[in-house]
Design a protein around this motif. Structure first.
Motif, short mmCIF file in Angstrom:
data_model
loop_
_atom_site.label_atom_id
_atom_site.label_comp_id
_atom_site.label_asym_id
_atom_site.label_seq_id
_atom_site.Cartn_x
_atom_site.Cartn_y
_atom_site.Cartn_z
N LYS A 167 -2.78 6.57 1.38
CA LYS A 167 -3.22 7.31 0.22
C LYS A 167 -4.44 6.63 -0.36
O LYS A 167 -4.46 5.42 -0.58
CB LYS A 167 -2.11 7.36 -0.83
N ILE A 168 -5.49 7.42 -0.61
CA ILE A 168 -6.74 6.87 -1.13
C ILE A 168 -7.21 7.69 -2.31
O ILE A 168 -6.80 8.83 -2.51
CB ILE A 168 -7.84 6.86 -0.04
N ASP A 169 -8.11 7.09 -3.12
CA ASP A 169 -8.71 7.82 -4.23
C ASP A 169 -10.10 8.29 -3.82
O ASP A 169 -10.49 8.21 -2.65
CB ASP A 169 -8.75 6.96 -5.49
N ALA A 170 -10.88 8.79 -4.77
CA ALA A 170 -12.20 9.33 -4.46
C ALA A 170 -13.18 8.27 -3.99
O ALA A 170 -14.24 8.59 -3.44
CB ALA A 170 -12.77 10.04 -5.69
N ALA A 171 -12.83 6.99 -4.18
CA ALA A 171 -13.66 5.89 -3.70
C ALA A 171 -13.08 5.30 -2.41
O ALA A 171 -13.42 4.18 -2.02
CB ALA A 171 -13.78 4.80 -4.77
N SER A 196 -3.99 1.75 -2.68
CA SER A 196 -3.31 1.21 -3.86
C SER A 196 -3.47 -0.30 -3.98
O SER A 196 -3.11 -0.88 -5.01
CB SER A 196 -1.82 1.56 -3.81
N LEU A 197 -4.02 -0.95 -2.96
CA LEU A 197 -4.31 -2.38 -3.02
C LEU A 197 -5.79 -2.54 -3.35
O LEU A 197 -6.65 -2.19 -2.54
CB LEU A 197 -3.99 -3.06 -1.69
N VAL A 243 0.84 -1.19 0.00
CA VAL A 243 0.00 0.00 0.00
C VAL A 243 0.88 1.25 0.00
O VAL A 243 2.01 1.23 0.47
CB VAL A 243 -0.95 0.03 1.21
N THR A 244 0.35 2.32 -0.54
CA THR A 244 1.08 3.57 -0.65
C THR A 244 0.67 4.53 0.45
O THR A 244 -0.53 4.69 0.73
CB THR A 244 0.81 4.23 -2.02
#
Length: 434
Positions: free
Chosen positions: A284-288, A292-293, A275-276
């Motif tokens: 670190k997460i995206d809009a969902a 990174s996993l 994971v990042t």
């Protein structure tokens, strides 16, 4: 025990509880794993016990100003035994209500430690549970500075569980946690020195609001030392010594480290390498809210969002909707109100800065006519005359008013329109409305 779920959430704080309840409400089979008390930091070691202490401190602070002005008799003393009992009863009641809520929602509560052992797989006490969606809501913990004797210092977790007040204390760190601890304990009769390596306290807030907050802390009797990085904490004959430099040492009963927090990521186990993290050390997460996993999501203080309870609760619900209901976007962090519970509180919304604030004023409240060492009030508006985008407020009741200001800013009012609404007289709010 069932081993297959639609989603498994690790962590029973504000974010995890919100996700689990809403996901179950959408008809999904959910397990929530918590290794300690339900409610996480907010209920057990943060917002709730702090606000209870602040309520007492606020009453003492207001009364003390009137006492020093000769308008009231001797200031009352804090009954710590009763205060601690009331605090314990309230926290227990909240935890029990969470337990009942999970049961009613059909969420499987597992009180154990969890570790990711493969994508979509969590292991507890040697048993493997599986779900296509794993949610980390593991929160964070206070960290201490790397210095000699750091282990002798208390952290905020310990302070909020004190059963007796020290005569004196030194606080390392000028963020909102350190300042709140300083204001609360000074009002309760503790001699407080706050030491920060920055040039001012409350760096999470815009400069003018923070400096007014700092002036109020100084007027309260708190000694503030800026631009200083302490060198060591040492045991003394009747307490502790905080070494500021070669020539300056503070002798106090307690030293408190309010020097930041770090995410709880132990549950990642060997999966941590996949994971990042951000520069702040959170996931670190995206809009969902996906890391990174693939299939691993993160909400709450362990994720790259604002570490505030309302954000955690909102994000937990939003993730549940994204995965199992109707899609919706995460709340815009510009619309999140925040407050430092000093005396009086400092509140802001809209992420204001010195560059964006176009109208502001510092004023003496009416209480200054009656109270000795009465605090200053402040308000500031950011954006432009044609579109207000931020509000800053230092005043009694700012913690309540700033939430309503957040609602107003959703509509991006112009200055002239704001002035068509009239406030209560006399109050600080009427000054803002013009």
């Amino acid at each position: 025990m069932d081993t297959e779920y639609d989603a498994i959430v690790i962590g029973g704080g504000s974010a995890g509880l919100s996700f689990a309840r809403h996901a179950a409400g959408l008809g999904r089979k959910v397990a929530l794993i918590e290794r300690a008390e339900l409610g996480g930091t907010c209920v057990n070691r943060g917002c709730v016990p702090k606000k209870m202490l602040w309520t007492v401190a606020d009453a003492l602070h207001r009364g003390a100003g009137l006492t020093r002005a000769g308008l009231l008799g001797p200031a009352p003393q804090v009954d710590m035994e009763r205060l601690c009992a009331a605090r314990g009863a309230k926290l227990y009641g909240i935890r029990q209500s969470y337990r009942e809520t999970l049961h009613e929602a059909g969420v499987r509560l597992i009180e154990d430690s969890a570790r990711l052992t493969a994508p979509g797989e969590v292991t507890i006490s040697g048993q493997r549970l599986r779900a296509p969606r794993i949610v980390l809501a593991t929160g964070g913990h206070p960290i201490k500075p790397e210095m000699e004797g750091a282990h002798l210092a208390c952290d905020s977790d310990a302070v909020l569980n004190w059963t007796a007040l020290p005569r004196s204390m030194a606080i390392i760190g000028g963020g909102y946690i350190g300042c709140e601890m300083a204001a609360i304990h000074a009002a309760m009769g503790v001699r407080v020195t706050l030491v920060t390596d920055t040039d001012r306290v409350l760096t999470e807030f815009s400069e003018k609001a923070a400096r007014v907050g700092q002036a109020n802390m100084t007027a309260q009797g708190i000694r503030i030392v800026t631009g200083c990085t302490p060198e060591a904490v040492r045991e003394a004959e009747d307490g502790l010594e905080l070494v500021l430099d070669a020539e300056t040492t503070l002798r106090v009963d307690q030293v408190v480290a309010a020097t930041g927090r770090a995410p709880n990521l132990e549950a990642l186990g060997d999966m941590a390498e996949r994971v990042t993290l951000t520069e702040k050390g959170v996931l670190k997460i995206d809009a969902a809210f996906e890391t990174s996993l693939p299939g691993l999501h993160a909400v709450g203080d362990c994720a790259d969002r604002l570490p505030l309870t309302p954000v955690a609760s909102s994000d937990g619900e939003t993730l549940a909707q994204q995965l199992f209901g109707a899609h919706r976007e995460p709340v815009d962090l510009r619309h999140v109100a925040t407050t430092a519970f000093v005396l009086p509180p400092v509140g802001e919304v809209g992420q204001p800065s010195a560059e964006t604030i176009f109208e502001e004023a510092t004023l003496a409240p009416l209480s200054a006519a009656l109270r000795a060492d009465a605090p200053q009030n402040y308000w500031g508006l950011g954006g432009a005359e044609t579109e207000i985008t931020s509000v800053s407020l230092v005043a009694e009741g700012a913690h309540e008013a700033i939430g309503w200001a957040a609602q107003v800013l959703l509509h991006r009012p112009d200055r002239e329109t704001m002035q068509r609404a009239l406030g209560v007289h006399p109050s600080t709010s009427e000054e803002i409305m013009g």
